[in-house]
Scaffold this motif. Structure first.
Motif, short mmCIF file in Angstrom:
data_model
loop_
_atom_site.label_atom_id
_atom_site.label_comp_id
_atom_site.label_asym_id
_atom_site.label_seq_id
_atom_site.Cartn_x
_atom_site.Cartn_y
_atom_site.Cartn_z
N THR A 75 58.01 51.70 32.86
CA THR A 75 57.91 50.46 33.62
C THR A 75 57.28 49.39 32.75
O THR A 75 56.16 49.54 32.26
N LEU A 76 58.01 48.33 32.52
CA LEU A 76 57.55 47.27 31.62
C LEU A 76 56.89 46.15 32.41
O LEU A 76 57.41 45.72 33.44
N PRO A 77 55.76 45.67 31.92
CA PRO A 77 55.17 44.46 32.51
C PRO A 77 55.95 43.22 32.07
O PRO A 77 56.76 43.29 31.14
N GLN A 78 55.68 42.10 32.72
CA GLN A 78 56.46 40.88 32.46
C GLN A 78 56.48 40.47 30.99
O GLN A 78 57.48 39.95 30.51
N ASP A 79 55.37 40.72 30.28
CA ASP A 79 55.32 40.32 28.87
C ASP A 79 56.43 40.96 28.05
O ASP A 79 56.76 40.47 26.97
N ASN A 80 56.95 42.08 28.53
CA ASN A 80 58.00 42.77 27.78
C ASN A 80 59.42 42.35 28.18
O ASN A 80 60.37 42.81 27.57
N PHE A 81 59.56 41.52 29.21
CA PHE A 81 60.94 41.14 29.55
C PHE A 81 61.11 39.67 29.89
O PHE A 81 62.23 39.22 30.14
N LEU A 82 60.02 38.90 29.88
CA LEU A 82 60.18 37.47 30.12
C LEU A 82 59.76 36.70 28.89
O LEU A 82 58.78 37.06 28.22
N ILE A 83 60.47 35.66 28.60
CA ILE A 83 60.13 34.83 27.46
C ILE A 83 59.91 33.41 27.99
O ILE A 83 60.66 32.93 28.81
N HIS A 84 58.84 32.80 27.52
CA HIS A 84 58.52 31.46 28.00
C HIS A 84 58.83 30.45 26.90
O HIS A 84 58.52 30.68 25.74
N SER A 85 59.42 29.35 27.26
CA SER A 85 59.68 28.32 26.26
C SER A 85 58.35 27.70 25.84
O SER A 85 57.35 27.81 26.55
N SER A 86 58.32 27.07 24.67
CA SER A 86 57.05 26.62 24.11
C SER A 86 56.32 25.66 25.03
O SER A 86 55.10 25.69 25.15
N ALA A 87 57.07 24.80 25.70
CA ALA A 87 56.42 23.84 26.58
C ALA A 87 55.94 24.51 27.86
O ALA A 87 55.26 23.90 28.67
N GLY A 88 56.32 25.77 28.04
CA GLY A 88 55.91 26.49 29.24
C GLY A 88 56.72 26.09 30.44
O GLY A 88 56.45 26.49 31.57
N SER A 89 57.77 25.31 30.20
CA SER A 89 58.51 24.78 31.35
C SER A 89 59.63 25.71 31.80
O SER A 89 60.12 25.60 32.90
N LEU A 90 60.00 26.63 30.95
CA LEU A 90 61.13 27.48 31.27
C LEU A 90 60.77 28.93 30.99
O LEU A 90 60.15 29.23 29.98
N THR A 91 61.14 29.82 31.91
CA THR A 91 60.93 31.25 31.69
C THR A 91 62.29 31.94 31.82
O THR A 91 63.02 31.68 32.77
N CYS A 92 62.60 32.79 30.85
CA CYS A 92 63.92 33.43 30.84
C CYS A 92 63.80 34.95 30.82
O CYS A 92 62.85 35.50 30.25
N LEU A 93 64.79 35.58 31.40
CA LEU A 93 64.95 37.02 31.25
C LEU A 93 65.37 37.26 29.80
O LEU A 93 66.40 36.76 29.35
N ALA A 94 64.53 38.01 29.06
CA ALA A 94 64.74 38.15 27.61
C ALA A 94 65.66 39.32 27.28
O ALA A 94 65.29 40.26 26.58
#
Ligand SMILES: *[C@@H]1O[C@H](CO)[C@@H](O)[C@H](O)[C@H]1NC(C)=O
Ligand SMILES: *[C@@H]1O[C@H](CO)[C@@H](O)[C@H](O)[C@H]1NC(C)=O
Ligand SMILES: *[C@@H]1O[C@H](CO)[C@@H](O)[C@H](O)[C@H]1NC(C)=O
Length: 435
Positions: free
Chosen positions: A374-393
């Motif tokens: 089971t992966l925590p969010q840090d392992n499957f979400l990527i945040h854009s540098s401005a923090g404005s966008l979060t993507c399924l990585a």
């Protein structure tokens, strides 16, 4: 954007110079026993940090994703027996190489290199004196008293792809990602941490084309005949583990631990499968994927192991973002989208499931045979540098390759100890904060 470019380039150069000074400090800790520090190639601690990595985090991520495509094509060419997939160069010049590096020494007296780790490759190769198309850090055989070229009659000469015989010296040609290399097959002492490995067989690169070749060489951790595991069986007993640092914490190092000593006792295992046709790849059985607590509906054929077609799931250290065959990826992605309801969907580079509001999916679980990870969010979400966008990585396998291979990539492995236990044919995974 055009006007920004020169500024970014200058900035990148300044950062590169500063990073070289910093790098010396990062690596000052000695590698101990059979444990080596592992750095991300984009780390300020890495002198191999490509200039574009300095531009912005977002740029770096998109760059890594673009590089992944070449990697996927390459892995598929390894996996799909009997079919050779020609790597397709992307529109722009890319510097593609595996993501993590370790320090190793070759020769007597030792010459130091930062080798890229690659679990999907067997042989090691290093740029050598006089190499055409290599970077400036090269191995000088003439300065080593233990160096020895291998003759065509050597047994190892039959274990390399496309062996060549020049006079009596054995060599080989291979393609790697979007590059091709020509090397002599040679032997010298390889020193990892404090362990010397005498007469280690590796390729001494004489010519390289393209940009996929890691600048200071590569250490193959695959399971085939010329890999580190095969050449150090009595020393390391075909066992190693790594903990890869997160690329959100680039200053930190992870570790590569060689041999059975010091490996975690409390760890979950899944069987490792062998594909005799593709001996270097680490296949596992992926049974399903859970998004939060819901098991998504993936057709079993999308996950099935088939040694003939090369289909199945591999664990790879060199791909950055997990790629699933289209039906599997679509099922995972659709569950994310369902959970997000009416929130506005957008995309970023090759990521097609991005939101400007927090993603509500708390965990993602890979259900391997006998082991749920089971992966925590840090392992499957990527945040854009401005923090404005979060993507399924994650993404679907690229369409122009024979898409049968699921690749569990390094972002999904970060801050976990991944143990390759070949004598017992199993792969272990345990959470470990290494950055
Ligand atoms: C191997 O590569 C070298 C250098 O590019 C080339 O001269 C040679 O013809 C190649 N040999 C084979 C067998 O492909
Ligand atoms: C990394 O290290 C550099 C200097 O060594 C420091 O300036 C920077 O803030 C550090 N970054 C993080 C994320 O810790
Ligand atoms: C993994 O999770 C599934 C679904 O929740 C469960 O049925 C299965 O028993 C679990 N497997 C292991 C090895 O814990």
């Amino acid at each position: 954007m055009k006007a920004l470019l020169p500024t970014l380039l200058v900035l990148a150069l300044l950062l590169v110079t500063a990073s070289e000074a910093r790098a010396a400090k990062c690596w000052s800790r000695q590698d101990q026993g059979s444990t080596l520090q592992v750095f991300h190639v984009y780390s300020p601690c890495s002198p191999l940090r490509p200039p574009h990595a300095a531009a912005s985090w977002e740029e770096s991520v998109l760059q890594m994703q673009a590089e992944d495509k070449v990697r996927l094509q390459y892995l598929s060419s390894l996996a799909v027996a009997g079919k050779s997939v020609v790597p397709i160069a992307s529109g722009r010049q890319i510097v593609q190489s595996p993501t993590y590096i370790v320090r190793a020494k070759i020769g007597t007296p030792p010459q130091a290199f930062l080798l890229a780790l690659d679990t999907s490759n067997d042989a090691a190769w290093i740029p050598c004196d006089g190499c055409l198309g290599c970077s400036s850090t090269v191995f000088s055989p003439l300065k080593s008293t233990s160096y020895k070229p291998l003759p065509c009659s050597a047994a190892q000469c039959k274990q390399v792809p496309n062996p060549t015989c020049d006079g009596s010296a054995c060599g080989f040609n291979l393609t790697y990602g979007g590059s091709s290399i020509a090397a002599d097959l040679t032997q010298d002492t390889l020193t990892l941490a404090t362990d010397p490995v005498p007469a280690y067989t590796f390729g001494c690169i004489k010519k390289a084309t393209g940009t996929s070749v890691p600048p200071q060489g590569l250490l193959g951790l695959g399971r085939g005949p010329l890999s580190l595991l095969s050449q150090t069986q009595s020393l390391y007993q075909s066992t190693f583990s790594y903990c890869l640092p997160s690329f959100k914490a680039l200053n930190f190092s992870g570790s590569l631990r060689l041999g059975p000593i010091g490996q975690p006792k409390r760890i979950k295992y899944t069987p490792l499968l062998k594909n005799p046709r593709r001996s270097s790849l680490y296949y596992v059985i992926l049974r399903g994927i859970k998004v939060g607590r819901r098991t998504v509906d993936i057709p079993p054929s999308a996950l099935a192991f088939n040694p003939t077609t090369g289909a199945g799931t591999v664990i790879d250290s060199g791909t950055v973002f997990t790629r699933l065959v289209a039906p599997a990826y679509t099922a995972v992605r659709d569950e994310f989208r369902r959970r997000m309801g009416k929130a506005a969907l957008s995309s970023l580079g090759g990521f097609d499931t991005c939101y400007s509001v927090p993603i509500v999916v708390p965990t993602l679980t890979f259900m391997f045979e006998g082991m749920n990870v089971t992966l925590p969010q840090d392992n499957f979400l990527i945040h854009s540098s401005a923090g404005s966008l979060t993507c399924l990585a994650m993404a679907a396998a690229p369409e122009n390759v024979n898409s049968v291979l699921n690749v569990i990539a390094n972002m999904q492995q970060q801050n976990h100890r991944v143990l390759f236990d070949l004598p017992n044919s199993r792969l272990g995974v345990a959470r470990e904060t290494c950055s």
